[in-house]
Design a protein around this motif. Structure first.
Motif, PDB file in Angstrom:
ATOM      1  N   LEU A  23       4.736   5.029  -3.767  1.00 44.07           N
ATOM      2  CA  LEU A  23       4.853   4.766  -2.338  1.00 44.07           C
ATOM      3  C   LEU A  23       4.444   6.021  -1.572  1.00 44.07           C
ATOM      4  N   ARG A  25       4.430   7.564   2.162  1.00 40.32           N
ATOM      5  CA  ARG A  25       4.917   7.455   3.539  1.00 40.32           C
ATOM      6  C   ARG A  25       4.325   8.615   4.330  1.00 40.32           C
ATOM      7  N   ASP A  54       8.554  -1.117   5.414  1.00 39.42           N
ATOM      8  CA  ASP A  54       9.799  -1.164   4.669  1.00 39.42           C
ATOM      9  C   ASP A  54      10.971  -1.537   5.566  1.00 39.42           C
ATOM     10  N   SER A  62       1.580   1.126  -0.734  1.00 42.38           N
ATOM     11  CA  SER A  62       2.165   0.849  -2.046  1.00 42.38           C
ATOM     12  C   SER A  62       1.015   0.728  -3.043  1.00 42.38           C
ATOM     13  N   ASP A 252      14.541   7.658   1.110  1.00 41.44           N
ATOM     14  CA  ASP A 252      14.000   6.742   2.114  1.00 41.44           C
ATOM     15  C   ASP A 252      12.829   7.352   2.876  1.00 41.44           C
TER      16      ASP A 252
END
Length: 282
Positions: A23, A25, A54, A62, A252
């Motif tokens: 992932l 971000r 998300d 992803s 996160d």
């Protein structure tokens, strides 16, 4: 102001390895102060890339890697236009003017995940208000105290320290500062979340964490919304803090999250570079 962000990272191994889905971000959130004009993301040629949002509405690449490889790389080129924003340009609702305060029932219900907390870390160099104190004044004092009493260390890999580890060591990376600030403010009854992205400034003053991906904390203050505090540098966040991800835990907001697999121990290395440069109009 127009800004270019250029990020490259590479993971190299002595033998071909398998990769879990990764992932990324890394994609700036647009708002009235941050406009994304162009964006290009690249990774290994065989990767299958899906762009999703998300639980926290972060945009994520992803990536699934079907073949073994001795290298995994990713690159990002972004063109932004920034509009200046006053970090103190807000008015608090009357019930939030002083600490401690109580969120309304509606606020507390919506913010409940961010209000969960462990025992409040004890700081030897800052004490919480024992009588009502202006909310912003108290939070600025905490932000400044963390900046002045803890040393900065650049640490590109590894999990965030717990607040206890950061205080015991007396130092930390930006994500450690952010986690500590969040836990202390949750102990004050405030809703706190973590944020990651880019620090985009070009002045001559020294700035911790400049030239690397950055992390900070956002506090929900009624009337102002989510307000960013950067304890690594000791000031409030403005348009120079380009948010890519928000969340409750360090995982996160991790800019890159994934693993590699091999039946035996394989050594590897990681390199990363980040350039943020101003662009002048032609």
């Amino acid at each position: 102001m127009k800004v270019g962000i250029y990020y490259q990272t590479q993971y190299a191994y002595t033998e071909p390895v398998s990769f879990s889905p990764h992932l990324f971000r890394l994609f700036p959130k647009s708002d009235r102060y941050v406009s994304v004009r162009q964006l290009a993301f690249q990774t290994n040629a065989d990767a299958k890339v899906n762009y999703v949002r998300d639980l926290f509405d972060n945009e994520i690449a992803s990536c699934f890697y079907p073949e073994k490889s001795a290298m995994m790389q990713a690159g990002l080129q972004i063109e932004l236009e920034l509009t200046p924003r006053n970090a103190f340009g807000f008015l608090l609702n009357s019930h939030a003017l002083d600490l401690p305060f109580q969120y309304t029932a509606q606020e507390a219900h919506a913010l409940s995940p961010y209000l969960q907390r462990s025992p409040t870390p004890a700081l030897s160099f800052w004490k919480p208000p024992t009588t009502p104190q202006p909310t912003i004044e108290a939070l600025v004092a905490l932000n400044t105290a963390l900046h002045e009493h803890l040393a900065y260390e650049r640490r590109d890999e590894g999990a965030a320290y717990t607040p206890e580890e950061t205080l015991r060591l007396g130092r930390g990376a930006c994500r450690d500062f952010a986690v500590l600030f969040a836990e202390v403010t949750r102990g004050l009854g405030l809703a706190a979340r973590l944020a990651s992205g880019y620090l985009c400034e070009f002045g001559s003053a020294e700035k911790r964490a400049e030239g690397s991906l950055h992390a900070w904390t956002e506090i929900y203050l009624p009337g102002a919304g989510w307000v960013g505090f950067d304890p690594t540098n000791g000031y409030l966040c403005n348009h120079h803090h380009i948010t890519a991800a928000v969340g409750f835990t360090p995982d996160d907001i991790s800019p890159i999250l994934g693993n590699y697999f091999h039946p035996t121990s394989v050594s590897g290395s990681m390199t990363a570079s980040l350039q943020i440069v101003p662009h002048e109009d032609p």
